[in-house]
Structures are given as structure tokens and as C-alpha cells.
Design a protein around this motif. Structure first.
Motif, PDB file in Angstrom:
ATOM      1  N   GLY A  11       0.872  -1.506   0.238  1.00 63.76           N
ATOM      2  CA  GLY A  11       0.283   0.199   0.317  1.00 63.76           C
ATOM      3  C   GLY A  11       1.257   0.960   0.095  1.00 63.76           C
ATOM      4  N   PHE A  12       0.302   2.025   0.170  1.00 70.60           N
ATOM      5  CA  PHE A  12       1.012   3.683  -0.442  1.00 70.60           C
ATOM      6  C   PHE A  12       2.293   4.148   0.992  1.00 70.60           C
ATOM      7  N   GLY A  13       1.030   3.629   2.144  1.00 71.15           N
ATOM      8  CA  GLY A  13       1.378   3.986   3.149  1.00 71.15           C
ATOM      9  C   GLY A  13       2.365   3.764   3.676  1.00 71.15           C
ATOM     10  N   HIS A  14       3.503   2.427   2.992  1.00 68.14           N
ATOM     11  CA  HIS A  14       4.517   2.309   3.367  1.00 68.14           C
ATOM     12  C   HIS A  14       5.306   3.336   2.849  1.00 68.14           C
ATOM     13  N   GLY A  15       5.382   3.737   1.466  1.00 71.75           N
ATOM     14  CA  GLY A  15       6.064   4.358   0.404  1.00 71.75           C
ATOM     15  C   GLY A  15       6.054   5.780   1.072  1.00 71.75           C
ATOM     16  N   SER A  16       5.122   6.044   1.895  1.00 72.84           N
ATOM     17  CA  SER A  16       5.237   7.357   2.306  1.00 72.84           C
ATOM     18  C   SER A  16       5.350   7.664   3.605  1.00 72.84           C
ATOM     19  N   ARG A  17       5.089   6.823   4.272  1.00 71.29           N
ATOM     20  CA  ARG A  17       6.061   6.863   5.654  1.00 71.29           C
ATOM     21  C   ARG A  17       7.891   6.916   5.285  1.00 71.29           C
ATOM     22  N   VAL A  18       7.984   6.488   4.246  1.00 73.79           N
ATOM     23  CA  VAL A  18       9.898   6.219   3.959  1.00 73.79           C
ATOM     24  C   VAL A  18      10.471   7.366   3.047  1.00 73.79           C
ATOM     25  N   ALA A  19       9.093   7.766   2.789  1.00 77.82           N
ATOM     26  CA  ALA A  19       9.511   8.601   1.938  1.00 77.82           C
ATOM     27  C   ALA A  19       9.684  10.355   2.314  1.00 77.82           C
ATOM     28  N   ALA A  20       8.379  10.543   4.131  1.00 74.51           N
ATOM     29  CA  ALA A  20       8.301  11.311   4.922  1.00 74.51           C
ATOM     30  C   ALA A  20       9.648  11.546   5.127  1.00 74.51           C
ATOM     31  N   VAL A  21      10.571  10.083   6.470  1.00 75.32           N
ATOM     32  CA  VAL A  21      11.812  10.052   6.630  1.00 75.32           C
ATOM     33  C   VAL A  21      12.966   9.676   6.195  1.00 75.32           C
ATOM     34  N   LEU A  22      13.131   9.334   5.199  1.00 68.48           N
ATOM     35  CA  LEU A  22      14.053  10.317   3.942  1.00 68.48           C
ATOM     36  C   LEU A  22      14.653  11.485   4.030  1.00 68.48           C
ATOM     37  N   THR A  23      13.205  12.341   3.375  1.00 60.95           N
ATOM     38  CA  THR A  23      13.092  12.950   2.467  1.00 60.95           C
ATOM     39  C   THR A  23      13.902  14.156   4.351  1.00 60.95           C
ATOM     40  N   ALA A  24      13.626  13.558   5.022  1.00 59.39           N
ATOM     41  CA  ALA A  24      14.388  14.828   6.748  1.00 59.39           C
ATOM     42  C   ALA A  24      16.042  13.678   6.329  1.00 59.39           C
ATOM     43  N   LEU A  25      16.237  13.145   6.237  1.00 55.41           N
ATOM     44  CA  LEU A  25      17.101  12.433   6.394  1.00 55.41           C
ATOM     45  C   LEU A  25      18.256  13.500   5.523  1.00 55.41           C
ATOM     46  N   HIS A  26      17.746  13.490   3.971  1.00 56.79           N
ATOM     47  CA  HIS A  26      18.484  14.081   3.315  1.00 56.79           C
ATOM     48  C   HIS A  26      18.743  15.960   3.800  1.00 56.79           C
TER      49      HIS A  26
END
Length: 361
Positions: A11-26
Motif C-alpha cells: 500500500g501507499f502508506g509504506h512508501g509515504s512513511r519512507v518518503a517522509a523519513v528519507l526526506t528528513a534524512l536528506h
């Protein structure tokens, strides 16, 4: 450092969560390379990551639960898909490990939340960080029968991690791995509400504007159901539903979280990323109960504890009994913090730095 994120396509929830965290990491490590290993659609990932650069390896690492629609599960199809994937994984793991070694960079594997990520990390000798509010062990075990063996295998994989980022709305995760609880992990808006109101030509005030969203699979609803609520205006992603006189179709370049400040309520199913975004935005959730998926009652209980809400049955949804004229029910407990992405980044950085220090000795 190369972050290799094995992201569930369930589902999109996994991708949305990873995107939020990796955006903060970036923001903290802009030179680190982000690789998304997932079958999620490139267009979805590009929208989720915005200007943050990433590479995609289109690999499927898990099955999750096969769904007929946003509210229904298909157990037989899920078992068939698990057996099919089992035959494909050895060759895929070998190919990805070979590719990762060829990059000649230190690697950290981030798993959300495919058990096979453990095999990739083990063969590489790389640290493995899980990020989850459940594992497939907790989903498969209540399904019983043949699913019990799959639950056992998933649990054995999860116990191989270096760290667990334990997200809100969590189910039991008895993985015996160091765990850090974090707050909500919503994505960050890129548009102002005023800009969006003008673009969508939206005149209805927030108290009469409702966002309708049922995830990537969606759910077929009749436009006439919206017209039963003439005092309300609906923001929808389904073109057929947008035929209602009181509906506006959401442009494909806008994430639902961008639209939440324009609304007072969202009509939706149980879903991690939707809950994160709606609770962070402070809007009410009209939740349609979901059967046959063990995470759903956990999310429902968490909503009652932390968010303004109303609960609906599927029958109420399909008959238009959406209770939009009723006051929202107050949460029983306190709101959740919204700094989960930054807290998750701290775990990733600590694990990566520990691995780098160990390799230097």
C-alpha cells in the motif's frame, strides 16, 4: 552511505512513511544516496519525494495481503502470491546484492517492512533498520491455517535487524531488537492553503469541505451519495465520483496531505499514512471499518485515543449515512507528537555511524 530501502508494495502508506523519513534524512545528509527498492509506481514515489533525488530498483520484496478493494482481503490469492514470490526471491536477492556490491559504497538496509530485507542485509554484511507499526507476522498469524508458517518465517527475519523504528499505531512486535518509539511521520506540505484554494476555485469554507480518500486501490462509490450532502463540498481522486455537482477532482500532482488544511474532515479507511497526515493537520476522521486485516482494529482504537472522529460501517458508507452533520467525537487521550520523521532519522544515523566505526577498526 547508500540507503537501500526495501519498501512494501502492499500500500501507499509504506512508501509515504519512507518518503517522509528519507526526506528528513536528506536535509542532514544531502550527499547520501537514496535507493528505493520497491514495486510502487514511479509517479507515486516522485510525487512523495518531490525535489529529493533517489534511484529506484523495481523489486517486489513482499506480498502483504492481496485485496479485492480498499476494505476487503483475499486469503487464497495471498497464499498463492506468497508461494510465487518465494520462488523468485533467491534470484532477486542474488542480483540485488551483486548490484549493491558494485556500487562500492557502504550500505544501510531500511526495511518497511519486507522480511526478505534481512536476507539482503545478511549477505551484504550491512546494518538493517526496520521501520514499522507492524510486521507481517502480526498480520498472518490471526489468519490461521497455512498462514501460521509464513508468520513464523517473517518473525525469524525480523529478529535479525540492528534496530527497530517503532511507528505510532503499533501492533505487538516481539522481535528482540533494540526499538525506538517515534511520533507521527507525516509528509511536509509544499503549497500554501491560499494557493490551493485559488487553483481549485474552492469557495466552500473548511467546515463544509470533506476530503474523500481510500488509498491506492480506491473504492467505487456512486456520485449520488455525495449529492445527499448538498451543504458540503468534496475533494475526490476518483474521476467518476467527481461527476457530482458538489465535488472537485484532485489534480494528480497534489498529495492528499496538501489538501487537508482546506478541510475539516476526511472520509477514509484505516491507514497509517492517512492517519498520520490527518492527525497532524488536526482534521476529523470519519473512519469506515475494515474487516479481515489485523491492523485495522489497532488503528481504530488508536484513532479513538488520539483523534477527533466518527466510526462508520461499510453499509453506512454505501448508503450515504456519513454523519457529516454530527459533531466529531473527542479523543480519549492526548495528541501524538509530529516529529517522528526526525526521530527516525536519528536512529538511522546512529546505526550507520556505528557500522562505519566498526568497519574502520
Amino acid at each position: 552511505m547508500l540507503i537501500y530501502a526495501c519498501v512494501s508494495g502492499h500500500g501507499f502508506g509504506h512508501g509515504s512513511r519512507v518518503a517522509a523519513v528519507l526526506t528528513a534524512l536528506h536535509q542532514l545528509r544531502p550527499r547520501w544516496r537514496l535507493v528505493l527498492s520497491t514495486p510502487l509506481a514511479p509517479a507515486f514515489l516522485e510525487l512523495a519525494f518531490g525535489a529529493v533525488p533517489f534511484d529506484q530498483r523495481p523489486c517486489r520484496w513482499d506480498v502483504g495481503v492481496i485485496q479485492a478493494d480498499a476494505l476487503g482481503a483475499d486469503a487464497e490469492a495471498t497464499l498463492a502470491a506468497l508461494h510465487h514470490l518465494e520462488q523468485q526471491l533467491p534470484a532477486q536477492i542474488e542480483a540485488e546484492v551483486r548490484w549493491l556490491r558494485a556500487q562500492r559504497q557502504p550500505v544501510l538496509v531500511l526495511g518497511d517492512v519486507a522480511p526478505a530485507a534481512a536476507d539482503v542485509a545478511r549477505q551484504l554484511g550491512a546494518p538493517l533498520v526496520w521501520m514499522a507499526n507492524f510486521g507481517w507476522d502480526a498480520i498472518y498469524r490471526p489468519m490461521g491455517g497455512a498462514f501460521t508458517a509464513w508468520a513464523d518465517r517473517a518473525l525469524a527475519a525480523y529478529r535479525q535487524g540492528s534496530a527497530v523504528i517503532r511507528c505510532p499505531f503499533a501492533m505487538p512486535m516481539p522481535w528482540d531488537v533494540p526499538s525506538t518509539e517515534v511520533g507521527l511521520t507525516p509528509g511536509r506540505a509544499r503549497h500554501t492553503p491560499a494557493t490551493l484554494r485559488k487553483r481549485l476555485q474552492l469557495e466552500a469554507p473548511p467546515e463544509h469541505t470533506v476530503l474523500v480518500g481510500f488509498g491506492g486501490l480506491g473504492l467505487a462509490l456512486e456520485p449520488q451519495l455525495l449529492e445527499r450532502w448538498p451543504e458540503h463540498h468534496f475533494l475526490v481522486s476518483d474521476a467518476a465520483l467527481a461527476q457530482a455537482a458538489n465535488a472537485t477532482l484532485i489534480p494528480p500532482d497534489l498529495r492528499p496531505l496538501e489538501l487537508m488544511p482546506l478541510c475539516s474532515r476526511i472520509l477514509t479507511k484505516p491507514g497509517y499514512s492517512t492517519f498520520c497526515e490527518a492527525l497532524a493537520a488536526g482534521i476529523g476522521i470519519h473512519l469506515v471499518r475494515r474487516e479481515g486485516f489485523a491492523e485495522a482494529p489497532v488503528l481504530e482504537a488508536a484513532l479513538q485515543q488520539h483523534g477527533w472522529h466518527r466510526l462508520l460501517s461499510r453499509e453506512q458508507l454505501e448508503h450515504g449515512d456519513w454523519q457529516l452533520d454530527q459533531p466529531l467525537l473527542a479523543p480519549l487521550g492526548d495528541p501524538l507528537g509530529i516529529e517522528g520523521s526526525e526521530q527516525a532519522v536519528a536512529v538511522i544515523l546512529a546505526t550507520a555511524q556505528g557500522a562505519i566505526a566498526a568497519s574502520a577498526q
